[in-house]
Scaffold this motif. Structure first.
Motif, PDB file in Angstrom:
ATOM      1  N   ARG A  44       8.129  21.828 -69.201  1.00  0.00           N
ATOM      2  CA  ARG A  44       9.529  22.074 -68.946  1.00  0.00           C
ATOM      3  C   ARG A  44       9.907  23.197 -68.460  1.00  0.00           C
ATOM      4  O   ARG A  44      10.391  23.583 -67.230  1.00  0.00           O
ATOM      5  CB  ARG A  44      10.298  21.723 -69.889  1.00  0.00           C
ATOM      6  CG  ARG A  44      10.523  20.272 -70.389  1.00  0.00           C
ATOM      7  CD  ARG A  44      11.403  20.096 -71.649  1.00  0.00           C
ATOM      8  NE  ARG A  44      12.844  20.371 -71.166  1.00  0.00           N
ATOM      9  CZ  ARG A  44      13.978  20.372 -72.005  1.00  0.00           C
ATOM     10  NH1 ARG A  44      13.680  20.476 -73.301  1.00  0.00           N
ATOM     11  NH2 ARG A  44      15.137  20.751 -71.498  1.00  0.00           N
ATOM     12  N   THR A  45       9.276  24.369 -68.727  1.00  0.00           N
ATOM     13  CA  THR A  45       9.348  25.674 -68.476  1.00  0.00           C
ATOM     14  C   THR A  45       8.854  25.910 -67.214  1.00  0.00           C
ATOM     15  O   THR A  45       9.147  26.646 -66.319  1.00  0.00           O
ATOM     16  CB  THR A  45       8.639  26.683 -69.575  1.00  0.00           C
ATOM     17  OG1 THR A  45       8.990  26.403 -70.881  1.00  0.00           O
ATOM     18  CG2 THR A  45       8.839  28.190 -69.207  1.00  0.00           C
ATOM     19  N   LEU A  50       9.635  26.710 -61.261  1.00  0.00           N
ATOM     20  CA  LEU A  50       9.214  26.107 -59.925  1.00  0.00           C
ATOM     21  C   LEU A  50      10.554  25.825 -59.253  1.00  0.00           C
ATOM     22  O   LEU A  50      10.835  26.102 -58.061  1.00  0.00           O
ATOM     23  CB  LEU A  50       8.452  24.979 -59.985  1.00  0.00           C
ATOM     24  CG  LEU A  50       7.078  25.384 -60.403  1.00  0.00           C
ATOM     25  CD1 LEU A  50       6.124  23.990 -60.457  1.00  0.00           C
ATOM     26  CD2 LEU A  50       6.281  25.905 -59.451  1.00  0.00           C
ATOM     27  N   ALA A  51      11.703  25.315 -60.049  1.00  0.00           N
ATOM     28  CA  ALA A  51      13.118  24.970 -59.621  1.00  0.00           C
ATOM     29  C   ALA A  51      13.588  26.348 -58.931  1.00  0.00           C
ATOM     30  O   ALA A  51      14.600  26.499 -58.057  1.00  0.00           O
ATOM     31  CB  ALA A  51      13.943  24.252 -60.512  1.00  0.00           C
TER      32      ALA A  51
END
Length: 54
Positions: A44-45, A50-51
């Motif tokens: 998730r991190t 990356l987003a």
């Protein structure tokens, strides 16, 4: 799953026997769940970073 558990016991030099089996299984389950939570948190991190970069 049994082979993974046996490898885990041998790796940590955990004692054999009926009295130690409950302790060994509890430790195995706690460490397995911790590993799953760690992988999910890391994924998730990494996805958030990356987003942000993209």
């Amino acid at each position: 799953m049994r082979q993974l558990y046996k490898a885990f016991k041998n790796w940590l030099y955990l004692p054999d026997g009926n009295t130690a089996e409950l302790y060994n299984l509890t430790l195995f389950v706690i460490l397995a769940l911790s590993a799953i939570v760690g992988v999910v948190s890391f994924t998730r991190t990494l996805g958030i970073f990356l987003a942000l970069i993209k």
